[in-house]
Structure formats: structure tokens, C-alpha cells
Motif scaffolding. Structure first.
Motif, PDB file in Angstrom:
ATOM      1  N   VAL A 109      24.648  43.931  37.118  1.00  0.00           N
ATOM      2  CA  VAL A 109      25.434  42.852  36.485  1.00  0.00           C
ATOM      3  C   VAL A 109      25.033  42.629  35.034  1.00  0.00           C
ATOM      4  N   GLU A 110      23.800  43.008  34.711  1.00  0.00           N
ATOM      5  CA  GLU A 110      23.369  42.841  33.327  1.00  0.00           C
ATOM      6  C   GLU A 110      24.190  43.708  32.382  1.00  0.00           C
ATOM      7  N   LYS A 111      24.886  44.640  32.950  1.00  0.00           N
ATOM      8  CA  LYS A 111      25.610  45.620  32.144  1.00  0.00           C
ATOM      9  C   LYS A 111      27.078  45.694  32.559  1.00  0.00           C
ATOM     10  N   ALA A 112      27.376  45.281  33.759  1.00  0.00           N
ATOM     11  CA  ALA A 112      28.694  45.531  34.352  1.00  0.00           C
ATOM     12  C   ALA A 112      29.823  44.846  33.592  1.00  0.00           C
ATOM     13  N   VAL A 113      30.953  45.526  33.563  1.00  0.00           N
ATOM     14  CA  VAL A 113      32.155  44.957  32.958  1.00  0.00           C
ATOM     15  C   VAL A 113      33.278  45.018  33.985  1.00  0.00           C
ATOM     16  N   SER A 114      34.333  44.239  33.717  1.00  0.00           N
ATOM     17  CA  SER A 114      35.482  44.288  34.609  1.00  0.00           C
ATOM     18  C   SER A 114      36.730  44.109  33.772  1.00  0.00           C
ATOM     19  N   ALA A 115      37.842  44.476  34.358  1.00  0.00           N
ATOM     20  CA  ALA A 115      39.127  44.289  33.662  1.00  0.00           C
ATOM     21  C   ALA A 115      39.567  42.837  33.851  1.00  0.00           C
ATOM     22  N   LEU A 116      40.413  42.378  32.943  1.00  0.00           N
ATOM     23  CA  LEU A 116      40.905  41.011  33.047  1.00  0.00           C
ATOM     24  C   LEU A 116      42.422  41.013  32.997  1.00  0.00           C
ATOM     25  N   ALA A 117      43.005  40.169  33.792  1.00  0.00           N
ATOM     26  CA  ALA A 117      44.459  40.008  33.700  1.00  0.00           C
ATOM     27  C   ALA A 117      44.764  39.327  32.370  1.00  0.00           C
ATOM     28  N   PRO A 118      45.843  39.741  31.704  1.00  0.00           N
ATOM     29  CA  PRO A 118      46.174  39.104  30.426  1.00  0.00           C
ATOM     30  C   PRO A 118      46.537  37.633  30.640  1.00  0.00           C
TER      31      PRO A 118
END
Length: 574
Positions: free
Chosen positions: A232-241
Motif C-alpha cells: 500500500v505504500e506504493k500501490a495505485v488504483s484507477a479512479l472513476a472520473p
RNA sequence: CGGGCUGUGGCGCAGUUUGGUCAGCGCACCUGCUUUGGGAGCAGGGGGUCGCCGGUUCGAAUCCGGCCAGCCCGACCA
């Protein structure tokens, strides 16, 4: 080995201060004893397991061309100051003074000394090198816990690659990556390699080896569909606009008594849904007050703030400090019009308009905030903590969040230490270049605890045969019966002659006690010798993992047990 | 560092509220006898500055003050 002569202090009750399964079982099984917080003695059984783990590591490190050394643990503080880690590591570094008043430290990892040695290299022809050691490291943990999982003194395998260029580093890194997979597999550990932050150590590519366990302290993000996996210190995720509508003018509006994102959203659903608010946090970044901006419904991941700023430490500001800086209390804070305080904003706020945020006056907020127009953002960075269920950046499938134990970490360190300690070589063109280092660690006792965390049952530990303190226990049911004892001793001898590691339980205890101990201690195979079976010329062979039992003729025992041990080994190594 | 809890034989605990008769229990340990295929029974026995220091009191495991240590949660953490 005869159990009657061994120091195996098993306990019937759980020690009261042990919570984690591995802590309980290792203490109860007579493997370890606590001396102080985060400081453990390895008793004979614990040491046997520890040495087996070390042997596996050593074997695989040698296999990739590693050369073993042993370096001091007691270092002059001076070299830590030279590398800048003296301050960077803060209170986690053990510091002491000798009788002359010279400042000393106890090593946490040893990049400094390896770099000092590497300074003796002078030509690219001397490279690459892989150097490693397996010895004690010290960390003044603020909170040691969970037995061997988080301690202040422990054994680490630390290795370092030395290369003249990036591609050489890549090779050394990949060699370690593959070696680590083999090492953990051979210990019977199922690890997941995840992208990670290299933390205070600097460096770029960074991979942690994580064992899934509720006793772990790291949170890991993995994709339910594809290969994406990260700490989690590095993790990214996509976001709905988010639909912000058209940009509007900045407008101040009264918000009496509204102090939280949720309260504001409820009172003004038209303009202040959480994802349309700007959350303003005040942090001290290496002592400098800084505004940290996130979307209203997002949480800060502090390690990301550390990584983005390169700071050694960050902490949230106290309420008084916030009032002094911004003139308002938390709940009414914002970065609109703020000058003189650095602003770092999460990338999810980039290009956003019509946002709502505090006006730095209690009971007032701004609406119509155009982030780039109205706020002087100094730095954009990924600061947001990923939460469970968010879409994967690679494939948009939901992400899963789980806890794990970090048993190994490999990362590309770069030239920080070689530059600090003058470790340069000449390349083919006669050019002086700093050696490029990689740094790779495995926590030996933590791996031991992780094995127990993932391999036990209600009876006790179930050691994978590759790390078990003994492979076979010969349990004698009637020590006072001369024939039974003689048969057991003969079996013990023949099993040992066949190359197996055997302990003969010749204690004058009742059978139940011996069975319980053998199971608690977790020896993979048990040969039970009793007068009843011997009448038929047979003994019993029990497999610890599934407690399955078969009767075997005395003459066939060595062959049968050898085959079982071999099969178990093959199953682990695959 | 903040919050909570705990320190009584090797391990697990009771006793502390209400000071004396409280150094106690189970397991483990030692001796003897019986027993022996899942943590045996009987009998006898050894072992504890009650975390440390100070105070109150005729008297402190118990009350008061200070300190130390350990555990859990949080903060922090390669």
C-alpha cells in the motif's frame, strides 16, 4: 540425539504475554525464550531451525555467485554521518559511546561498510561483485512485538551487488529476485513479491517478499484478475472520473458548525460531495510546515508523502500549530490564497474545478475552487492510500487488500553510498564512475516465525522437512522394557546411518506426553516403537502434517521413512 | 511518544477492594511405590527479596509516592 539429554523446555500452557501464533508455539515448543522486549535467546531447537534457514540462504546466495563476508556490527558513528543515515534513521539507530567518548552505532544494514570496501575496486573489470553476510542487526524499534516478528536484535542476510552500469544492476537484481523465490520456496514459505517503497534507504526499483498472514504488519494490494501487486505504500488504483461541471467563480460561503467532510457533504450535497471537496492536512515535513491536499474521500498514505518529499520524517501538525499557521481549526482549513507554506497535492486533484474547501476561518468554506487557478500547488504527487475494491490500474478489476509479513526486500540502491565513500571505478573509456549498488535483505528469524504462522495446527508446529529441527522422532513407548528400548535404539542408529536427522525420545514419560511434545515441536515424521507392535515385528510411522499413520515392518522402516522424507523434500522444492 | 493492562517459585494463576492468621493453588521438579498406545494415581518433599526504591504503620504482597520492566492498541517502523 536423545531427548532425555536435550534441553527442550516445552510448556503445557501458553505464555501469558504471547499473542501471535508463532510467538506462542515457539516459546511453548522450547525453541526460544525472551530476554527483554524484542530480544530472544535461541534454544537448541530454535538454533537448529535457524541454521537450516541460514544454510538454504547461503546455498542459494553462493549459487548466484555471492561471496560471504563478515563485517563489524559495531560502527563508528562517523560513517553513518557521512552517508547521512545517522539522522535519516533517527531513533531507530542504536547509539552508544565508548570509554573515550567516541560515538558508536550498531548496524541496521551495512551499506556504508560495503561501500568502504568497494572503494578498493578500481576498474570496471573488477565488476560485477555480489557480497553478502549473515549476521546480527540491531534496530531500536519503538515497539517490538509478536515474538520473533518484530525485534530489536536479529539475524539478517544482507547482500549487495556492485556494478558499473544500470544493466549490470538489473542483472544482479534479477539474480536476487530468482534466488529469493528459491530460498523462500525451499523453506516452505509461500511468498508474494510486490512493488514497494524503498523507504529511507533511497533507491528505485524495490520489491518485497510477503507472506500472507494476519500476524503481518504490511498491507498489500493485489488485483483479483491480473498480476498487479504492490505494498500500500506504493500501490495505485484507477479512479472513476468526477463530473465537476464548468468552472465557476470562487465564492466564500458560511458553514456554521460544519467541521467534517461528511457534515459538509450532508449540508451542501449540491457542491460538496466528498469527492468534490479538497481535504487539507497540515504536516511537518522534516520540520517544515506543509499543506497536504487530497480529495475529500481519500486518505493520505504517509510513506508516499515521505517518498514524494524525500523527507526523513513527517508528522501531522498539532491543533495549536495549525491555528497559528492558518488561523483556523481543523475542519475549516484550505489552501486557497495561502502563500509562504509549501503545498503538495495529490494527483487526483489535478485539473479539478468547482471544488469545495475550507476558507481558513472557522465556519466558512470556499466553493467554485479551481485547483490550478486558485491554489499555489508546489508539488503534485501520488499521495493517496488505495482502498479495497478500487479498480486496478492495469485491468480495472477490483483490487484486494490483505495483510502480510515482509520476509525479504530487494531494491536498486544506486550510487548514494558509493559516492559518499568514494567507491568509483574507471569504465572502458577511462571515465571515473560511481559503483552502482543493489541492496538485498532477508530476516532470518522473521522467516522462521513466518513459517510457523503459516504452518501449524491445533497440536503445534508443522515444520516443512527442509527446516525442521529434526526430520524424525523415534518415540519409545516403554523405556523400561529392554526389548522395546533395544529395538528403538537400533532403529535410531539405522535411521541416522541412512543420513536422517533423528531424535530418540527415550524419556521415561507416558506415551501421551511424548506424542504431545513431538506434535508441539513439529517434527515431520514419528516412528512409534512399542511392545505391542513389536510382537508383530512392526512399528508405526506417523506423518505430522496430516497425522496419518501406517504400520511398517521393523525391517522396512529405514527405507519407508527415507522415502517419506525425500518425497516431502521434493514436494517443497518442486 | 499517547491510551489501556500487567508484574506473586520454571510456566499459568488466586490473594490486593477491607493491612495481621497469607506466602497459596494447578502444572512442572525431586524421592518411593503402583501404572504405562494420547498430557497417570497415591504418599512424601524442595523451591518465591510478592518488579525495585522510599514512605505510612506496632505490622505491608495488600495503603501512598517515585522508578523500572513487560504486554496490547495507536503513532512510528528497512
Amino acid at each position: 540425539m536423545r531427548w532425555s539429554h536435550a534441553f527442550i523446555p516445552t510448556l503445557r500452557d501458553d505464555p501469558a504475554d504471547a499473542e501471535a501464533v508463532s510467538h506462542r508455539l515457539l516459546v511453548r515448543g522450547g525453541f526460544i525464550r525472551q530476554l527483554a522486549a524484542g530480544s530472544y535467546s535461541m534454544l537448541p531447537l530454535g538454533q537448529r531451525v535457524r541454521l537450516k534457514i541460514i544454510d538454504i540462504i547461503r546455498h542459494e546466495m553462493d549459487a548466484i555467485g555471492g561471496q560471504e563476508v563478515v563485517l563489524p556490527t559495531l560502527h563508528p558513528a562517523e560513517i553513518w554521518k557521512k552517508s547521512d543515515r545517522y539522522d535519516l534513521m533517527g531513533d531507530n539507530l542504536f547509539k552508544l559511546e565508548d570509554r573515550k567518548g567516541v560515538e558508536l552505532v550498531l548496524g541496521m544494514t551495512e551499506e556504508e561498510i560495503f561501500a568502504i570496501l568497494a572503494a578498493e575496486l578500481s576498474s570496471y573489470r573488477d565488476l560485477p561483485q555480489i557480497w553478502y553476510q549473515i549476521h546480527t542487526k540491531f534496530r531500536d524499534e519503538p515497539r517490538p512485538k509478536s515474538g520473533l516478528l518484530r525485534v530489536r536484535e536479529f539475524t539478517m542476510k544482507d547482500s549487495y551487488t556492485l556494478d558499473v552500469d544500470r544493466s549490470g544492476l538489473d542483472v544482479g537484481f534479477d539474480l536476487h529476485h530468482a534466488a529469493y523465490r528459491r530460498i523462500f520456496a525451499r523453506m516452505g514459505l509461500d511468498t508474494t513479491d510486490v512493488q514497494a517503497s524503498s523507504g529511507a534507504m533511497g533507491g528505485t526499483e524495490s520489491v518485497e517478499f510477503i507472506v500472507r498472514s494476519e500476524a503481518g504488519e504490511d498491507w498489500i494490494v493485489t488485483c483479483t484478475a491480473c498480476d498487479y501487486r504492490a505494498n500500500v505504500e506504493k500501490a495505485v488504483s484507477a479512479l472513476a472520473p468526477v463530473d465537476d461541471g464548468d468552472s465557476e467563480d470562487l465564492e466564500r460561503f458560511p458553514t456554521p458548525g460544519l467541521r467534517t467532510i461528511a457534515a459538509l457533504a450532508e449540508a451542501h450535497p449540491d457542491v460538496a460531495a466528498p469527492e468534490r471537496q479538497i481535504k487539507t492536512l497540515v504536516y511537518f515535513v522534516d520540520g517544515t510546515p506543509t499543506l497536504v491536499l487530497l480529495r475529500g474521500d481519500h486518505e493520505l498514505q504517509e510513506q508516499k508523502l515521505l517518498d514524494a518529499t524525500g523527507a526523513a520524517s513527517v508528522r501531522p501538525a498539532h491543533p495549536e500549530e495549525i491555528r497559528e499557521l492558518l488561523g483556523a481549526d481543523p475542519g475549516s482549513l484550505g489552501a486557497v490564497g495561502v502563500t509562504g507554506i509549501p503545498v503538495i497535492a495529490d494527483v487526483a486533484l489535478e485539473g479539478r474545478v468547482n471544488m469545495t474547501t475550507g476558507a481558513n476561518e472557522d465556519d466558512w468554506h470556499y466553493r467554485g475552487v479551481d485547483v490550478e487557478r486558485d491554489i499555489d500547488v508546489g508539488t503534485w504527487a501520488d499521495l493517496r492510500a488505495v482502498s479495497s475494491g478500487e479498480p486496478c490500474v492495469e485491468c480495472a478489476s477490483p483490487l484486494e487488500l490483505w495483510k502480510g509479513i515482509e520476509v525479504g526486500h530487494i531494491f536498486k540502491l544506486g550510487t548514494k553510498f558509493s559516492e559518499a565513500f568514494g567507491a568509483y571505478v574507471q569504465d572502458e573509456d577511462g571515465e571515473n564512475r560511481p559503483i552502482i549498488m543493489g541492496s538485498y535483505g532477508i530476516g532470518v528469524e522473521r522467516a522462521m516465525a513466518a513459517i510457523v504462522e503459516t504452518s501449524h495446527d491445533e497440536r503445534g508446529i508443522v515444520w516443512p522437512v527442509t527446516v525442521a529441527p529434526f526430520e524424525v522422532v523415534v518415540t519409545v513407548l516403554r523405556v523400561d522394557d529392554a526389548e522395546t528400548m533395544a529395538a528403538a535404539e537400533d532403529l535410531d542408529r539405522r535411521l541416522r546411518e541412512a543420513g536422517l536427522e533423528v531424535i530418540l525420545d527415550d524419556r521415561p514419560e507416558r506415551p501421551g506426553v511424548k506424542f504431545a511434545d513431538a506434535e508441539l515441536v513439529g517434527i515431520p515424521f514419528r516412528v512409534t516403537v512399542g511392545p505391542r507392535g513389536l510382537e508383530r515385528g512392526a512399528v508405526e510411522v506417523t506423518v505430522r502434517r496430516d497425522m496419518s499413520t501406517e504400520e511398517v515392518e521393523v525391517g522396512d522402516v529405514v527405507e519407508r521413512v527415507s522415502a517419506l522424507v525425500e518425497a516431502a523434500r521434493a514436494d517443497i522444492i518442486r
